[in-house]
Design an enzyme around this catalytic site. Structure first.
Site, mmCIF file in Angstrom:
data_model
loop_
_atom_site.group_PDB
_atom_site.id
_atom_site.type_symbol
_atom_site.label_atom_id
_atom_site.label_comp_id
_atom_site.label_asym_id
_atom_site.label_seq_id
_atom_site.Cartn_x
_atom_site.Cartn_y
_atom_site.Cartn_z
ATOM 1 N N SER A 4 0.829 -1.207 0.000
ATOM 2 C CA SER A 4 0.000 0.000 0.000
ATOM 3 C C SER A 4 0.862 1.255 0.000
ATOM 4 O O SER A 4 1.947 1.272 0.595
ATOM 5 C CB SER A 4 -0.879 0.005 1.258
ATOM 6 N N PRO A 5 0.400 2.321 -0.647
ATOM 7 C CA PRO A 5 1.093 3.604 -0.517
ATOM 8 C C PRO A 5 1.065 4.082 0.935
ATOM 9 O O PRO A 5 -0.010 4.198 1.524
ATOM 10 C CB PRO A 5 0.280 4.538 -1.415
ATOM 11 N N ALA A 39 2.247 8.472 -1.375
ATOM 12 C CA ALA A 39 1.667 9.560 -2.154
ATOM 13 C C ALA A 39 2.768 10.490 -2.652
ATOM 14 O O ALA A 39 3.584 10.978 -1.878
ATOM 15 C CB ALA A 39 0.669 10.342 -1.306
ATOM 16 N N TYR A 163 -7.954 14.195 1.047
ATOM 17 C CA TYR A 163 -7.067 15.033 0.264
ATOM 18 C C TYR A 163 -7.861 15.708 -0.862
ATOM 19 O O TYR A 163 -9.079 15.585 -0.928
ATOM 20 C CB TYR A 163 -5.863 14.233 -0.211
ATOM 21 N N GLY A 305 -0.552 -2.746 4.270
ATOM 22 C CA GLY A 305 0.185 -1.588 4.755
ATOM 23 C C GLY A 305 1.042 -1.943 5.946
ATOM 24 O O GLY A 305 2.193 -2.341 5.822
#
Length: 321
Positions: A4-5, A39, A163, A305
């Site tokens: 995961s980012p 990100a 965001y 993650g």
């Protein structure tokens, strides 16, 4: 299995360094099939912190080439997430309290769709003009081009966690009265335009993912039904290949019941109701849980993650159980 980012807050001037090389390279050599950057922001004021990654210049692009190349050499697919923090930008790192940093202390003025602060004590953002919106699309196109030049093979557009794109989508943060606010169709316009400009620049044969917060977890906000409605439209447009199903992040009043696999039902709902491919995320911490999600058709990718932060070779261990 997909990494995961996850923000590392370890860059200077948005440039990836040896920390990012080791972090991403270790997960690639540890058996993850797709390895996402954290990100990566399309302009300096789009960064969450001063230490976040960017892709607004060629120096950043060239530093990413080494990382993408190594990830691919390990047999994994190098992937990048592009985003803009909007009103949640210019804050300190988590271990510094994630508090807003004022301009006179090294921070910067933040922007959003409307002049609503994220939380009490946070700065009021400047509402974006039509010119600002057009400029943000240009920034996204340039970052997409550099991502391709750097060697990434999957691109994900970050439209979750409060965001900028998510800010446009949710009625809790968007009070515009022009064609980017009000109705559902208007509030998703910024997202659809973002997808369109990315898809025109991103090679047709390479996948485009979309990370969504399926719900705001706050009454009156973006809802699961809204996400289904949006994904039916995305399925018809056929320009997004997979929806990465997360949730929350746009309103501090959220109340999320966290437990292993707590977001898997979102991936299942989107997949079943719309026919879109989905990725499941959210405390998936055992091989049995991960395998059951796939075997039961709840999602198409397992996105890990904290599990991969704790154990970079978790996929290899899971394969030998």
């Amino acid at each position: 299995i997909t990494l995961s980012p996850m923000c590392q807050y370890s860059a200077k001037d948005g440039i990836p360094n040896d920390w990012h090389f080791v972090h991403l390279g270790a997960r690639a050599s540890g058996g993850a099939g797709i390895v996402f950057t954290e990100a990566v922001h399309v302009e300096p004021r789009g960064r969450i912190t001063q230490h976040c990654l960017g892709l607004w210049n060629d120096e950043q692009r060239d530093a990413f080439k080494r990382i993408a190349g190594f990830v691919e050499d390990q047999g994994a697919v190098p992937a990048i997430q592009l985003g803009h923090a909007g009103r949640k930008a210019s804050v300190g790192r988590p271990w510094e309290g994630t508090e807003p940093i004022p301009v006179n202390a090294g921070g910067w003025n933040v922007i959003s769709c409307s002049e609503h602060a994220y939380a009490k004590g946070w700065p009021e953002p400047t509402a974006m003009t039509k010119e600002d919106i057009a400029r943000s699309m240009d920034d996204l196109v340039a970052a997409t081009r550099r991502a391709c030049e750097a060697g990434f093979k999957v691109l994900e557009l970050h439209a979750a966690h409060g965001y900028l794109i998510h800010q446009f989508m949710s009625p809790l943060s968007n009070s515009r009265t022009d064609e980017y606010g009000g109705s559902f169709e208007n509030r998703i316009r910024y997202l659809l335009e973002s997808i369109s400009v990315v898809r025109r620049e991103w090679p047709e044969h390479l996948p485009l993912f979309l990370r969504l917060s399926i719900t705001d977890w706050v009454e009156g906000g973006w809802s699961t039904d809204d996400s289904v409605k949006l994904c039916l439209l995305l399925k018809e447009r056929d320009d997004v290949d997979l929806v990465d199903c997360s949730s929350g992040g746009n309103d501090p009043r959220q109340n999320i019941p966290i437990h292993p696999g707590y977001q898997v039902p979102f991936a299942q709902r989107i997949k079943e109701d719309t026919g879109m491919s989905t990725g499941a995320i959210g405390l998936i911490n055992s091989p049995d849980l991960a395998e059951s999600i796939l075997a039961n058709g709840q999602a198409d990718l397992i996105i890990l993650g904290r599990t991969l932060l704790a154990d970079p070779v978790w996929p290899l261990r899971a394969a030998n159980i």
